[in-house]
Motif scaffolding. Structure first.
Motif, PDB file in Angstrom:
ATOM      1  N   TYR A 264       0.814  -1.204   0.000  1.00  0.00           N
ATOM      2  CA  TYR A 264       0.000   0.000   0.000  1.00  0.00           C
ATOM      3  C   TYR A 264       0.855   1.265   0.000  1.00  0.00           C
ATOM      4  CZ  TYR A 264      -3.298   3.486   1.577  1.00  0.00           C
ATOM      5  OH  TYR A 264      -4.042   4.615   1.687  1.00  0.00           O
ATOM      6  N   GLU A 265       1.934   1.246   0.790  1.00  0.00           N
ATOM      7  CA  GLU A 265       2.758   2.453   0.932  1.00  0.00           C
ATOM      8  C   GLU A 265       3.671   2.700  -0.265  1.00  0.00           C
ATOM      9  OE1 GLU A 265       2.710   0.009   3.133  1.00  0.00           O
ATOM     10  OE2 GLU A 265       1.775   0.837   4.943  1.00  0.00           O
ATOM     11  N   GLY A 266       3.840   1.729  -1.120  1.00  0.00           N
ATOM     12  CA  GLY A 266       4.728   1.917  -2.263  1.00  0.00           C
ATOM     13  C   GLY A 266       5.378   0.615  -2.669  1.00  0.00           C
ATOM     14  N   LEU A 267       6.586   0.728  -3.204  1.00  0.00           N
ATOM     15  CA  LEU A 267       7.271  -0.455  -3.709  1.00  0.00           C
ATOM     16  C   LEU A 267       8.434  -0.797  -2.782  1.00  0.00           C
ATOM     17  CD1 LEU A 267       7.089  -2.307  -6.184  1.00  0.00           C
ATOM     18  CD2 LEU A 267       8.836  -0.895  -7.258  1.00  0.00           C
ATOM     19  N   MET A 268       8.404  -2.004  -2.231  1.00  0.00           N
ATOM     20  CA  MET A 268       9.506  -2.419  -1.374  1.00  0.00           C
ATOM     21  C   MET A 268      10.570  -3.100  -2.231  1.00  0.00           C
ATOM     22  SD  MET A 268       7.390  -4.097   1.765  1.00  0.00           S
ATOM     23  CE  MET A 268       8.802  -4.847   2.508  1.00  0.00           C
ATOM     24  N   HIS A 269      11.772  -2.601  -2.155  1.00  0.00           N
ATOM     25  CA  HIS A 269      12.862  -3.228  -2.900  1.00  0.00           C
ATOM     26  C   HIS A 269      13.608  -4.144  -1.937  1.00  0.00           C
ATOM     27  CE1 HIS A 269      16.610  -2.657  -5.652  1.00  0.00           C
ATOM     28  NE2 HIS A 269      16.191  -3.889  -5.593  1.00  0.00           N
ATOM     29  N   VAL A 270      13.212  -5.412  -1.905  1.00  0.00           N
ATOM     30  CA  VAL A 270      13.773  -6.297  -0.880  1.00  0.00           C
ATOM     31  C   VAL A 270      15.101  -6.890  -1.344  1.00  0.00           C
ATOM     32  CG1 VAL A 270      13.406  -8.354   0.515  1.00  0.00           C
ATOM     33  CG2 VAL A 270      11.553  -6.745   0.175  1.00  0.00           C
ATOM     34  N   LEU A 271      15.085  -7.811  -2.300  1.00  0.00           N
ATOM     35  CA  LEU A 271      16.366  -8.360  -2.742  1.00  0.00           C
ATOM     36  C   LEU A 271      17.010  -7.378  -3.706  1.00  0.00           C
ATOM     37  CD1 LEU A 271      15.869 -12.180  -3.248  1.00  0.00           C
ATOM     38  CD2 LEU A 271      16.421 -10.872  -1.201  1.00  0.00           C
ATOM     39  N   ASP A 272      18.271  -7.083  -3.474  1.00  0.00           N
ATOM     40  CA  ASP A 272      18.953  -6.085  -4.284  1.00  0.00           C
ATOM     41  C   ASP A 272      20.209  -6.715  -4.882  1.00  0.00           C
ATOM     42  OD1 ASP A 272      19.925  -3.795  -5.391  1.00  0.00           O
ATOM     43  OD2 ASP A 272      20.693  -2.974  -3.501  1.00  0.00           O
ATOM     44  N   ASP A 273      20.163  -7.015  -6.168  1.00  0.00           N
ATOM     45  CA  ASP A 273      21.303  -7.578  -6.880  1.00  0.00           C
ATOM     46  C   ASP A 273      21.959  -8.742  -6.148  1.00  0.00           C
ATOM     47  OD1 ASP A 273      20.982  -6.001  -9.023  1.00  0.00           O
ATOM     48  OD2 ASP A 273      22.500  -4.519  -8.467  1.00  0.00           O
ATOM     49  N   VAL A 274      21.133  -9.713  -5.786  1.00  0.00           N
ATOM     50  CA  VAL A 274      21.693 -10.890  -5.114  1.00  0.00           C
ATOM     51  C   VAL A 274      22.322 -11.808  -6.165  1.00  0.00           C
ATOM     52  CG1 VAL A 274      21.058 -13.020  -3.924  1.00  0.00           C
ATOM     53  CG2 VAL A 274      20.178 -10.829  -3.129  1.00  0.00           C
ATOM     54  N   SER A 275      23.577 -12.145  -5.981  1.00  0.00           N
ATOM     55  CA  SER A 275      24.253 -13.055  -6.905  1.00  0.00           C
ATOM     56  C   SER A 275      25.058 -14.070  -6.104  1.00  0.00           C
ATOM     57  CB  SER A 275      25.225 -12.297  -7.807  1.00  0.00           C
ATOM     58  OG  SER A 275      24.573 -11.254  -8.466  1.00  0.00           O
ATOM     59  N   PHE A 276      24.919 -15.314  -6.463  1.00  0.00           N
ATOM     60  CA  PHE A 276      25.784 -16.344  -5.880  1.00  0.00           C
ATOM     61  C   PHE A 276      25.679 -17.575  -6.751  1.00  0.00           C
ATOM     62  CE2 PHE A 276      21.647 -16.908  -3.953  1.00  0.00           C
ATOM     63  CZ  PHE A 276      21.461 -18.281  -3.961  1.00  0.00           C
ATOM     64  N   SER A 277      26.559 -18.512  -6.537  1.00  0.00           N
ATOM     65  CA  SER A 277      26.416 -19.753  -7.291  1.00  0.00           C
ATOM     66  C   SER A 277      26.700 -20.928  -6.377  1.00  0.00           C
ATOM     67  CB  SER A 277      27.354 -19.751  -8.492  1.00  0.00           C
ATOM     68  OG  SER A 277      28.673 -19.737  -8.030  1.00  0.00           O
TER      69      SER A 277
ATOM     70  N   GLY B  36      19.711  -6.971   4.954  1.00  0.00           N
ATOM     71  CA  GLY B  36      18.773  -6.088   4.262  1.00  0.00           C
ATOM     72  C   GLY B  36      18.614  -6.389   2.785  1.00  0.00           C
ATOM     73  N   GLY B  37      18.528  -7.652   2.436  1.00  0.00           N
ATOM     74  CA  GLY B  37      18.281  -8.009   1.049  1.00  0.00           C
ATOM     75  C   GLY B  37      19.514  -8.014   0.166  1.00  0.00           C
ATOM     76  N   GLU B  38      20.665  -7.830   0.779  1.00  0.00           N
ATOM     77  CA  GLU B  38      21.896  -7.869  -0.014  1.00  0.00           C
ATOM     78  C   GLU B  38      22.857  -8.883   0.583  1.00  0.00           C
ATOM     79  OE1 GLU B  38      23.219  -3.876   0.316  1.00  0.00           O
ATOM     80  OE2 GLU B  38      22.271  -3.262  -1.573  1.00  0.00           O
ATOM     81  N   ILE B  39      23.671  -9.472  -0.291  1.00  0.00           N
ATOM     82  CA  ILE B  39      24.713 -10.343   0.226  1.00  0.00           C
ATOM     83  C   ILE B  39      25.899  -9.462   0.584  1.00  0.00           C
ATOM     84  CG2 ILE B  39      26.338 -12.165  -0.347  1.00  0.00           C
ATOM     85  CD1 ILE B  39      24.177 -13.441  -1.983  1.00  0.00           C
ATOM     86  N   VAL B  40      26.294  -9.490   1.853  1.00  0.00           N
ATOM     87  CA  VAL B  40      27.387  -8.613   2.257  1.00  0.00           C
ATOM     88  C   VAL B  40      28.716  -9.356   2.327  1.00  0.00           C
ATOM     89  CG1 VAL B  40      25.918  -6.978   3.471  1.00  0.00           C
ATOM     90  CG2 VAL B  40      26.869  -8.930   4.706  1.00  0.00           C
ATOM     91  N   GLU B  41      28.618 -10.670   2.513  1.00  0.00           N
ATOM     92  CA  GLU B  41      29.860 -11.428   2.587  1.00  0.00           C
ATOM     93  C   GLU B  41      29.570 -12.870   2.238  1.00  0.00           C
ATOM     94  OE1 GLU B  41      31.982 -10.717   6.158  1.00  0.00           O
ATOM     95  OE2 GLU B  41      33.731 -11.890   5.561  1.00  0.00           O
ATOM     96  N   ILE B  42      30.450 -13.465   1.441  1.00  0.00           N
ATOM     97  CA  ILE B  42      30.245 -14.863   1.081  1.00  0.00           C
ATOM     98  C   ILE B  42      31.603 -15.516   0.962  1.00  0.00           C
ATOM     99  CG2 ILE B  42      30.074 -14.234  -1.383  1.00  0.00           C
ATOM    100  CD1 ILE B  42      28.163 -16.641  -1.684  1.00  0.00           C
TER     101      ILE B  42
ATOM    102  N   VAL C 116      16.994  -1.995   7.696  1.00  0.00           N
ATOM    103  CA  VAL C 116      16.726  -1.021   6.630  1.00  0.00           C
ATOM    104  C   VAL C 116      15.246  -0.957   6.285  1.00  0.00           C
ATOM    105  CG1 VAL C 116      18.844  -0.948   5.291  1.00  0.00           C
ATOM    106  CG2 VAL C 116      17.277  -2.854   4.976  1.00  0.00           C
ATOM    107  N   SER C 117      14.836   0.198   5.827  1.00  0.00           N
ATOM    108  CA  SER C 117      13.487   0.317   5.295  1.00  0.00           C
ATOM    109  C   SER C 117      13.552  -0.042   3.819  1.00  0.00           C
ATOM    110  CB  SER C 117      12.993   1.749   5.475  1.00  0.00           C
ATOM    111  OG  SER C 117      12.161   2.083   4.387  1.00  0.00           O
ATOM    112  N   TYR C 118      12.782  -1.063   3.442  1.00  0.00           N
ATOM    113  CA  TYR C 118      12.838  -1.494   2.040  1.00  0.00           C
ATOM    114  C   TYR C 118      12.105  -0.520   1.129  1.00  0.00           C
ATOM    115  CZ  TYR C 118      14.621  -6.014   3.603  1.00  0.00           C
ATOM    116  OH  TYR C 118      15.376  -7.010   4.131  1.00  0.00           O
TER     117      TYR C 118
END
Ligand SMILES: Nc1ncnc2c1ncn2[C@@H]1O[C@H](COP(=O)(O)OP(=O)(O)OP(=O)(O)O)[C@@H](O)[C@H]1O
Ligand SMILES: [Mg+2]
Lengths: 339, 326
Positions: free
Chosen positions: B19-32, B236-242, B281-283
C-alpha cells in the motif's frame, strides 16, 4: 466412527434448543395483548360464549399449567384448533408445510450449488471481465430483496418470455394423491412422471427467486475465501512441490475454502423461511409462511405457535444437517467434537 | 565432490508492491552453487532469506515481482515455460518451508499430502507406480525423519500433531523423493536440540549419498559452522559477505558479520551478547549507498554515496564493504 458420535452429540444439543424454543414460543404467544377468544368469536358474540371458549381453550388456568398442557398435546401432534380456519391446526399444517418445505429445499439446493459454483468460477477467472461481471451480479443479488426477484422473474419468464409457469404448484387439473405432500416427491413415488416434471417446472421460478440472495452471498464468500486461502503457506508449499494447478485448485484450495460458505448456509435457511412469505404470496403458492402471517394478523395463537414450532424444528434439523456437512468437509470439527 | 555448477543466481531483485509503495527487498543478489555443495544463508529476521528461496522456485506472493537470472543447470527459472517449471519443482528443487504450523493443509491427512508430492515426482520421472508404492515411499520418508509410528501419522491430520512433528513432516515431504537441490528454510526451529542434530545429520547423509546440494537458511551460526561448506551473509536483502565457512568464521571482514559473530554468547561466559544497535533497513526507501551504513560504526562519506560491490578478499571469500581491509 467419530462422525456418529458427532451426530449424537449434535442432536442432543438440538433437543435442548427445542425445549428452549418451545418455552419462548409459548410465553410470547401468551403475552401478546388482546383476547383470543373474543377475537375468534367476533365482537357480536355474547359474554357467556366468549367465557365458554376461554375455558375450553384453558385460557383461565395458570400459565405453567397452560404450558405443560400445550406441550403434552404438541407431543401428541395436536396443536389445537385454529381460530382462523376453525379446523385442527395439525390438518392445516399438513397441507401447507410440504409446499413450503419443497420450495425451501429446492431453493437451498439451488443457492448452495450455484452459489459455490459461481464463486469458484469467479476465482478461476480472477481479474477478468467474467470475474467483474459475476461480482456485479453478486452485489445486485445481495442487496435486492427476494420479492423484487419474484416480480422480475414473473414478468420476464411468465409474460415477456413465457417459458415457465408462474402460478401455483401444478398446472390446472394435474395432481397426485399425497404421501408426503411434496408433489414432486409424491409423483415420483407414484411413478407419475409427467406430474413430477410439471410440479418441478412450477417450482423453478419461485425457488430461484427465493434463492437469489443466499446464492449471491455464498458466491461472494466462496470467492473471497478462495482468494484468501490461495496465498496461504500450504498452497505455496503445494505449488513449490510441483503439484498441478488443477489438483491444487480443485482439491487443496477448494475444500478448505467452501467451509465458511457451507457454515453460512445454516443461517441462510432461516432467511429462506422468512423470505418465503412474500415469494409465496406473489406466486400464489399455498405455503406455511403465508399461512403463518395470516394467522398472526388474525391473532390465531394456536396456529402461530404451531407455525413457529414447526419452522423452528425444521431450522434445527437443517442446522444439524449443515453441521454434519461441515464435519464431513472439515476434520477439525469432526475430530475435536468427538473428544 | 564434482564441481559442476548447479545453480547460478545473477543480479536477482525482488520487489513487493504494498500500500505504501514499492519495497525493494532483494537487491542484486548473486551467488552460485556447485553440485553437492552445502551453502549456509545467514541473516537476521526480515533480511530476505525466505524471499530468496521463493524466488528460486518462482512461488513468490502475487504482489511480488522478480528480476534477474536464476540459472538452474543453465536454464533460466524466470523464463521457463509452465511445463519446464513444473518438472523442475517436481524433480530438481524442493523447499522445506519455515513455518510448519501453516505449511500443511489443515483439511487433508498427512498421507494424502505427502502422497500427492510423491505422485507428482514419479509422474514427472515417467515411472510406473501403484498406490502401494507411493505409500511405501511415504512411510519410509516419515520414518527417515525419525517420526515414531509412521502408519498413524500417515492417517493423521496436521492439527493432531505437534509443531515438531509437523516440521519433520515438511522435511519428509521434501526429501521423500530424490532431488538435486534442497532449499531448507530454518528446518530446525521447532525441534529440540537432539532431534535437530539428528535431522541435520540426515540432511548431511543425503548430501553424501545422493550428491544433493543444500542451501540452508538459518539464524544459528553454530549450525552453519558445523554443516556447511560455504556461507553467505545477508543483510537487508543484499549479500554482504560470502566465502568458505572456515575462512569466513576465522576472518570475518564485513562489519555486519563481525557484529553477528559477536552476538553469539560466548561459551567462555563473557556475559550477555551486545546485539546490533539500530534498526533494519526500510525497504521502501533503502539508502543509496551501503544498506548497512546507518548502523555501521566504520562508515564514511563513500559508504553514503556508493554501493559497495562484492570484491575478492581472500581465496574465494568475497565481501561488499568499502572499509573491508580495516
Ligand atoms: N508478500 C509480501 N508483501 C510485502 N512484503 C513482504 C512480503 N513477503 C515478505 N515481505 C517482506 O520482505 C522482507 C523479507 O522477508 P523474508 O520473509 O524473506 O525474511 P526472512 O529473511 O525469511 O526472515 P525470517 O528469518 O524472519 O524468516 C520482510 O521485510 C518482509 O516484511
Ligand atoms: Mg523466513
Amino acid at each position: 466412527m467419530e462422525i456418529f458420535r458427532f451426530i449424537c452429540k449434535r442432536t442432543l444439543w438440538s433437543l435442548v434448543a427445542l425445549v428452549g424454543l418451545s418455552i419462548i414460543i409459548f410465553t410470547l404467544s401468551r403475552v401478546v395483548p388482546g383476547d383470543p377468544a373474543r377475537m375468534a368469536l367476533g365482537p357480536r358474540a355474547t359474554e357467556e360464549a366468549v367465557e365458554a371458549l376461554r375455558i375450553e381453550l384453558k385460557l383461565d388456568q395458570p400459565i405453567i399449567y397452560q404450558y405443560f398442557h400445550w406441550i403434552a398435546s404438541v407431543l401428541k401432534g395436536d396443536f389445537g384448533l385454529s381460530l382462523m380456519t376453525m379446523r385442527s391446526v395439525t390438518d392445516d399444517i399438513k397441507i401447507y408445510l410440504p409446499a413450503t418445505l419443497e420450495l425451501v429445499i429446492v431453493a437451498a439446493i439451488i443457492q448452495c450449488v450455484f452459489g459455490i459454483l459461481l464463486g469458484v468460477l469467479a476465482t478461476a477467472s480472477q481479474g477478468s471481465y467474467m470475474d467483474y461481471f459475476l461480482r456485479i451480479i453478486a452485489y445486485i443479488g445481495v442487496v435486492t430483496p427476494s420479492f423484487v426477484f419474484a416480480v422480475l422473474f414473473m414478468l420476464l419468464f411468465g409474460y415477456k418470455l413465457p417459458i415457465l409457469p408462474v402460478l401455483g404448484r401444478t398446472s390446472v387439473g394435474l395432481g397426485v394423491q399425497p404421501i408426503t405432500g411434496m408433489i414432486v416427491v409424491d409423483s415420483i413415488l407414484r411413478c407419475d412422471f409427467p406430474v413430477a416434471v410439471d410440479a418441478f417446472v412450477h417450482l423453478l421460478l419461485p425457488a430461484t427467486a427465493l434463492a437469489m440472495n443466499g446464492m449471491a452471498q455464498l458466491a461472494r464468500i466462496t470467492r473471497s475465501s478462495m482468494i484468501d486461502n490461495s496465498e496461504r503457506d500450504y498452497i505455496v508449499m503445494e505449488t513449490a512441490q510441483g503439484l498441478s494447478k488443477k489438483e491444487i485448485f480443485f482439491k487443496y484450495l477448494l475444500r478448505p475454502s467452501v467451509i465458511p460458505a457451507v457454515s453460512v448456509l445454516a443461517l441462510q435457511i432461516g432467511a429462506l423461511f422468512a423470505n418465503a412469505f412474500l415469494v409465496e404470496s406473489i406466486f400464489n403458492w399455498p405455503g406455511l409462511s403465508r399461512y403463518g402471517v395470516e394467522a398472526m394478523l388474525f391473532k390465531d395463537l394456536n396456529a402461530v405457535s404451531a407455525v413457529i414450532c414447526i419452522v423452528g424444528f425444521v431450522f434445527i434439523i437443517a442446522n444439524i444437517f449443515v453441521d454434519i456437512l461441515v464435519a464431513i468437509i472439515d476434520p477439525r470439527v469432526r475430530l475435536k467434537a468427538g473428544e | 565432490m564434482s564441481s559442476e555448477v548447479l545453480l547460478e543466481v545473477k543480479d536477482l531483485n525482488v520487489y513487493y508492491r504494498v500500500y505504501e509503495g514499492l519495497m525493494h527487498v532483494l537487491d542484486d543478489v548473486s551467488f552460485s552453487l556447485v553440485e553437492g555443495e552445502r551453502l549456509g544463508l545467514v541473516g537476521e529476521t526480515g533480511c530476505g532469506k525466505t524471499t530468496t528461496f521463493r524466488a528460486l522456485l518462482r512461488v513468490l506472493d502475487s504482489n511480488a515481482s522478480s528480476k534477474g537470472d536464476i540459472l538452474y543447470k543453465g536454464c533460466n527459472v524466470n523464463k521457463m515455460s509452465q511445463t519446464e517449471l513444473l518438472n523442475t519443482r517436481r524433480t530438481e528443487m524442493s523447499m522445506i518451508f519455515q513455518d510448519p504450523t501453516s505449511s500443511l493443509n489443515p483439511v487433508f491427512t498427512v498421507g494424502e499430502q505427502i502422497s500427492s508430492v510423491i505422485r507428482a515426482n514419479l509422474q514427472a520421472k515417467g515411472i510406473n507406480y501403484s498406490e502401494n508404492d507411493i505409500k511405501d515411499i511415504a512411510l519410509k520418508a516419515l520414518s527417515d525423519v525419525l517420526l515414531p509410528d509412521p502408519e498413524r501419522i500417515f492417517d493423521s491430520y496436521p492439527f493432531q500433531l505437534s509443531g515438531g512433528m509437523r516440521q519433520r513432516i515438511c522435511i519428509a515431504m521434501s526429501v521423500a523423493t530424490e532431488r538435486k537441490l534442497l532449499l531448507a528454510d530454518e528446518p530446525g526451529t521447532s525441534l529440540d536440540v537432539t532431534i535437530q542434530a539428528q535431522i541435520l545429520g540426515l540432511l548431511n547423509n543425503l548430501v553424501k549419498t545422493t550428491g544433493m546440494s543444500v542451501i540452508l537458511a538459518t539464524h544459528s551460526l553454530g549450525v552453519v559452522r558445523e554443516t556447511t561448506d560455504r556461507v553467505c551473509i545477508m543483510y537487508g536483502g543484499e549479500i554482504v559477505e560470502i566465502g568458505p565457512t572456515r575462512s569466513l568464521f576465522a576472518n570475518p571482514s564485513h562489519p555486519y558479520t563481525r557484529a553477528l559473530l559477536a552476538c553469539v554468547p560466548k561459551l567462555t561466559g563473557e556475559g550477555i551478547a551486545e546485539g546490533i544497535p539500530g534498526e533494519m533497513v526500510s525497504y521502501l526507501n533503502p539508502p543509496k549507498g551501503c544498506r548497512f551504513q546507518p548502523r555501521c560504526s566504520f562508515c564514511n562519506e563513500d559508504c553514503n554515496r556508493t554501493k559497495p560491490k562484492l570484491t575478492l578478499y581472500e581465496d574465494d571469500h568475497y565481501v561488499a564493504c568499502h572499509k573491508a581491509d580495516l
